[in-house]
Design an enzyme around this catalytic site. Structure first.
Site, PDB file in Angstrom:
ATOM      1  N   ASP A 334       1.871  14.557  -9.829  1.00 28.29           N
ATOM      2  CA  ASP A 334       1.660  13.562  -9.068  1.00 28.29           C
ATOM      3  C   ASP A 334       1.726  12.220  -9.641  1.00 28.29           C
ATOM      4  O   ASP A 334       1.808  12.253 -10.936  1.00 28.29           O
ATOM      5  CB  ASP A 334      -0.089  13.642  -8.283  1.00 28.29           C
ATOM      6  N   SER A 405      -8.782   8.692   3.860  1.00 31.15           N
ATOM      7  CA  SER A 405      -8.603  10.301   3.622  1.00 31.15           C
ATOM      8  C   SER A 405      -6.995  10.320   3.504  1.00 31.15           C
ATOM      9  O   SER A 405      -6.241   9.300   3.881  1.00 31.15           O
ATOM     10  CB  SER A 405      -8.616  11.129   4.904  1.00 31.15           C
ATOM     11  N   MET A 410      -5.458   5.478   5.533  1.00 30.55           N
ATOM     12  CA  MET A 410      -6.295   4.230   5.911  1.00 30.55           C
ATOM     13  C   MET A 410      -7.739   4.357   5.660  1.00 30.55           C
ATOM     14  O   MET A 410      -8.403   5.566   5.530  1.00 30.55           O
ATOM     15  CB  MET A 410      -6.247   4.039   7.342  1.00 30.55           C
ATOM     16  N   SER A 411      -8.620   3.404   5.294  1.00 26.78           N
ATOM     17  CA  SER A 411      -9.989   3.246   5.610  1.00 26.78           C
ATOM     18  C   SER A 411     -10.430   2.094   6.427  1.00 26.78           C
ATOM     19  O   SER A 411      -9.332   0.979   6.290  1.00 26.78           O
ATOM     20  CB  SER A 411     -10.546   3.380   4.065  1.00 26.78           C
TER      21      SER A 411
HETATM   22  N1  LIG Z   1      -9.261   3.571  -0.615  1.00 26.63           N
HETATM   23  C1  LIG Z   1      -7.961   3.312   0.300  1.00 26.63           C
HETATM   24  N2  LIG Z   1      -8.138   2.805   1.527  1.00 26.63           N
HETATM   25  C2  LIG Z   1      -6.952   2.780   2.354  1.00 26.63           C
HETATM   26  N3  LIG Z   1      -5.549   3.173   1.840  1.00 26.63           N
HETATM   27  C3  LIG Z   1      -5.606   3.725   0.603  1.00 26.63           C
HETATM   28  C4  LIG Z   1      -6.686   3.869  -0.121  1.00 26.63           C
HETATM   29  N4  LIG Z   1      -6.281   4.515  -1.307  1.00 26.63           N
HETATM   30  C5  LIG Z   1      -5.162   4.812  -1.133  1.00 26.63           C
HETATM   31  N5  LIG Z   1      -4.649   4.161   0.198  1.00 26.63           N
HETATM   32  C6  LIG Z   1      -3.363   4.711   0.669  1.00 26.63           C
HETATM   33  O1  LIG Z   1      -3.108   6.005   0.779  1.00 26.63           O
HETATM   34  C7  LIG Z   1      -1.885   6.400   0.257  1.00 26.63           C
HETATM   35  C8  LIG Z   1      -2.024   8.022  -0.174  1.00 26.63           C
HETATM   36  O2  LIG Z   1      -2.988   8.036  -1.201  1.00 26.63           O
HETATM   37  P1  LIG Z   1      -3.216   9.140  -1.833  1.00 26.63           P
HETATM   38  O3  LIG Z   1      -4.476   9.156  -2.784  1.00 26.63           O
HETATM   39  O4  LIG Z   1      -3.034  10.360  -0.982  1.00 26.63           O
HETATM   40  O5  LIG Z   1      -2.142   9.498  -2.875  1.00 26.63           O
HETATM   41  P2  LIG Z   1      -1.680   8.843  -4.248  1.00 26.63           P
HETATM   42  O6  LIG Z   1      -2.880   9.006  -4.851  1.00 26.63           O
HETATM   43  O7  LIG Z   1      -1.055   7.290  -3.828  1.00 26.63           O
HETATM   44  O8  LIG Z   1      -0.549   9.414  -4.854  1.00 26.63           O
HETATM   45  P3  LIG Z   1      -0.649  10.787  -5.569  1.00 26.63           P
HETATM   46  O9  LIG Z   1      -0.638  11.866  -4.963  1.00 26.63           O
HETATM   47  O10 LIG Z   1       0.505  10.643  -6.516  1.00 26.63           O
HETATM   48  O11 LIG Z   1      -1.786  10.615  -6.625  1.00 26.63           O
HETATM   49  C9  LIG Z   1      -1.753   5.348  -0.932  1.00 26.63           C
HETATM   50  O12 LIG Z   1      -0.442   5.375  -1.260  1.00 26.63           O
HETATM   51  C10 LIG Z   1      -1.926   3.983  -0.322  1.00 26.63           C
HETATM   52  O13 LIG Z   1      -1.109   3.574   0.372  1.00 26.63           O
HETATM   53 MG   LIG Z   2      -3.696  11.372  -6.908  1.00 20.19          MG
END
Ligand SMILES: Nc1ncnc2c1ncn2[C@@H]1O[C@H](COP(=O)(O)OP(=O)(O)OP(=O)(O)O)[C@@H](O)[C@H]1O
Ligand SMILES: [Mg+2]
Ligand SMILES: [K+]
Length: 719
Positions: A334, A405, A410-411
């Site tokens: 990841d 999530s 989104m949050s």
């Molecule tokens: N706290 C947050 N609030 C809103 N959106 C978020 C937040 N954190 C991450 N995101 C958005 O959600 C997407 C997916 O996040 P997720 O944690 O699932 O994957 P990641 O950590 O970016 O990737 P990886 O799986 O490589 O660790 C992010 O790329 C970002 O655009």
């Molecule tokens: Mg991650």
């Protein structure tokens, strides 16, 4: 809902993050134990254990050596009944053979014992500050604190740890952020950040909090903590035979049965020829024929393999995974926290045209007030620099928070005043665009341009949008910055030369993914991947006949880590990730797989090489014993031709073979522990080389060895 605006103390940002190369302290520890040579003191110290292992209940797990032990009992009995130098010599050396085999295992286990002792000491002294009752006052919620021994902690218990304190058990940080010294577990002296929310929330019992205060929810059962598992692992008590090991054991046991039948049926023949053999000679023949060398060293080879991984700061919870690592051809990783440092922080607010900076900053802050992820907290911190003031709880009484999530990406927050509703969302570009579109809102053209330009630079853009009585609209973007771990591209190149394809799977958008993939030098990448897609990609690779390794740190990586043949969880990651994988990398290095593959290959090669040697060197002993059994018997003069070594007498020939058989075990203990050197080359070339070195060596060595021992035995009166 508790609104707790923890401000990240600035000093924390100055603390060096994990590097891909182990720091001097850890490296030193590796060197101290990694040397292949064993010193005689180690052998001596393991002797009591080796004798204890003579118990039949322990021995029976190793069929080959169990047969030798039964033989030792039989020859000892016949030595008592019919004493002679020869019978005592044989029975004595048979016991030594068994003890040498046990010694190999005991020495292999002994290497972890000292380490286990240190870990035990860490564990036993910890006192936990458990938060007991939750008093709910008028507008205050409070915990009552009580001191309990760490061993009494149960899952869901909540404890508090302050600067100077030791984390009493494994768990998740639910509140606060702290610098933690994990050197007791990792050997790494540089402190790391542990914080609530994101993928760095996992803490391990036995580590020390250096700054600030964290509240931790315990996740491990008593006796099943990471420290407990680590102790069991380095001691080898939890070790189970791997499928390959079991298969080899069955083969060795079958060979043993065949030779028992052969030796038993030899007696009537010998009788008929007028040369009935004594029990001692028959047992000696049997022991030389059965594959005692590999039978004695097999378990030590496995333990040493796991130990080599521990020395490289990898805890393998399954031996099967270590073997599988030897044949891995695809590695999935990841992005955030594995390829990058995982310290994703808000660096700038970029509004769309017509929206003032502070409006965007205010909306971004409001949507992040209850966002306990590191990203969310960093937005709050950045907003302060734009002069946005904090809200108190009264102002937020009508707020409903929407947590982040990985599914929605989104949050945000919903406010209600009477019948007026205001919603704010921040998140991944297309997730927010969809949210706005679903509410009949419009997305200004420059929004796309802003998102793309942040992403193209390797940053993560979060769009911020609102919906109120004026409708739904995008206000602008938050620029999240993260850094690729240093020195990573060269190591991915090394993986490529080992024939391993690297694939980055990230929840982030394609443009960011592309920029980071190019910088890190991975072969392929998959963007906007949900946990299910990560899992599906692994299944797909496996269906194509590939052995897949997965490296990850997040809760969203857990299903994939569990599905992969080799699942390596970063130690910095969440406990869900660490539970799901079958290995934990204490250095949290994304390219640790290089070491893991090497150790896996080395394990397989060592086992193969010593099996070859064992079977070949038994053949040669045949030439010593069979002519000796039939020497001077009429009708069998032809067998005398087999006595190519020209051994002194039949008793000294048989004794020499038995002594050589025992000594070869001791001589090979260092090789079994150190492992046969692995030089990257094709499987075919490896096989040829092994047959040449260990097959031929196995055939020739006994002739020289037995002859030398025979020359010495001649000097013993009565031989
Ligand atoms: N706290 C947050 N609030 C809103 N959106 C978020 C937040 N954190 C991450 N995101 C958005 O959600 C997407 C997916 O996040 P997720 O944690 O699932 O994957 P990641 O950590 O970016 O990737 P990886 O799986 O490589 O660790 C992010 O790329 C970002 O655009
Ligand atoms: Mg991650
Ligand atoms: K043998």
């Amino acid at each position: 809902m508790i609104i707790h605006l923890t401000q990240r103390p600035l000093m924390l940002h100055l603390v060096p993050e994990q590097d891909t190369t182990p720091p001097p302290a850890a490296r030193q520890r590796h060197r101290a134990v990694a040397g292949g040579a064993i010193d005689p003191k180690q052998l001596l110290a393991s002797l009591p254990d080796a004798v204890r292992k003579l118990h039949p209940r322990v021995m029976v797990r190793n069929p080959v050596m169990f047969v030798v032990e039964v033989g030792s009992v039989l020859t000892t009995l016949s030595a008592v009944l019919d004493p002679s130098v020869f019978t005592w010599l044989i029975s004595g050396w048979l016991w030594l053979t068994v003890i040498f085999a046990n010694l190999a295992e005991a020495v292999a286990e002994g290497r972890g014992k000292a380490q286990a002792e240190t870990l035990r000491r860490t564990r036993s002294t910890i006192v936990a500050r458990r938060l007991q009752t939750w008093r709910v006052g008028m507008d205050r919620r409070d915990w009552e604190e009580r001191q309990v021994p760490a061993a009494e902690l149960r899952p869901h218990d909540v404890v508090v740890v302050e600067a100077g304190g030791t984390v009493p058990g494994d768990g998740e940080v639910v509140e606060g952020v702290a610098a933690v010294d994990e050197s007791a577990i990792t050997g790494e002296s540089a402190p790391v950040i542990r914080e609530s929310g994101g993928d760095r929330s996992g803490v391990t019992g036995g580590t020390k909090v250096l700054s600030d205060r964290i509240v931790v929810r315990i996740t491990s059962r008593p006796g099943h903590t990471f420290l407990d598992r680590m102790i069991a692992l380095v001691e080898g008590t939890s070790r189970q035979k791997t499928p390959n090991e079991l298969a080899l054991n069955i083969l060795l046991a079958s060979l043993t049965v065949i030779f028992i039948l052969a030796v038993v049926s030899l007696q009537p023949m010998a009788d008929w020829a007028g040369a009935p053999q004594t029990i001692t000679v028959l047992v000696a023949l049997l022991v030389t024929l059965i594959p005692t060398t590999i039978g004695a060293l097999l378990s030590a080879i496995g333990i040493a393999g796991m130990d080599r991984l521990v020395q490289r700061n990898v805890l393998a919870l399954s031996g099967r995974a270590v073997e599988a690592a030897g044949d891995v051809n695809t590695l999935l990783l990841d992005k955030t926290g594995t390829i990058t440092l995982g310290n994703r922080e808000a660096a700038a607010f970029v509004p769309v045209q017509g929206v003032p900076h502070d409006l965007l900053a205010d909306a971004a802050q409001l949507s992040s007030l209850a966002d306990e992820t590191p990203e969310g907290r960093s937005v709050v911190v950045l907003a302060k620099r734009y002069g946005i003031r904090e809200r108190d709880e009264g102002e937020l009484a009508h707020a409903y928070f929407v947590p982040f999530s990985a599914q929605t990406r989104m949050s945000g927050v919903d406010f209600a005043w009477g019948d007026e509703i205001c919603r704010i969302r921040k998140g991944a570009g297309n997730a927010v665009v969809q949210w706005v579109a679903a509410r009949g809102g419009s997305v200004p053209t420059d929004a796309r341009w802003i998102v793309d330009s942040i992403a193209a630079g390797g940053g993560t853009p979060l769009l911020v949008a609102v919906e109120d009585r004026d409708g739904a609209r995008v206000l602008g973007a938050i620029h999240l910055k993260d850094i690729v771990k240093p020195g990573i591209a060269e190591r991915f190149a090394a993986l490529r030369s080992m024939g391993i394809k690297t694939v980055m799977v990230t929840g982030d958008n394609p443009l960011t993914a592309k920029a980071i993939a190019a910088e890190a030098g991975v072969d392929e990448f998959i963007a906007e991947a949900t946990p299910e897609q990560k899992l599906a990609r692994i299944r797909e690779e496996q269906a194509g006949g590939n052995l897949v390794a997965m490296t990850g740190d997040g809760t969203n990586d857990a299903p994939a880590l569990a599905q992969a043949d080799v699942g390596v969880a970063m130690n910095t990651g969440t406990s869900a990730a660490k539970e799901a994988g079958n290995m934990v990398d204490l250095d949290s290095s994304p390219t640790k797989l290089i070491d893991i593959v090497e150790v896996g290959k080395q394990l397989l090669i060592t086992r193969g090489a010593l099996t070859t040697f064992s079977i070949c060197n038994d053949v040669a002993k045949y030439f010593a014993i069979v002519p000796a059994m039939f020497s001077g018997v009429t009708g069998y003069e032809g067998l005398e031709k087999l006595n190519v070594m020209g051994l002194h007498s039949s008793t000294s020939a048989i004794a020499s073979a038995i002594i050589f058989n025992a000594l070869v075990i001791v001589a090979l203990i260092p090789l079994a522990l150190r492992g046969v050197r692995y030089v990257p080359s094709t499987a075919h070339a490896l096989l040829r080389r092994n047959l040449r070195v260990y097959g031929l060596g196995g055939l020739v060595a006994p002739f020289a060895g037995i002859k030398a021992i025979d020359l010495l035995l001649q000097l013993v009166p009565g031989m």
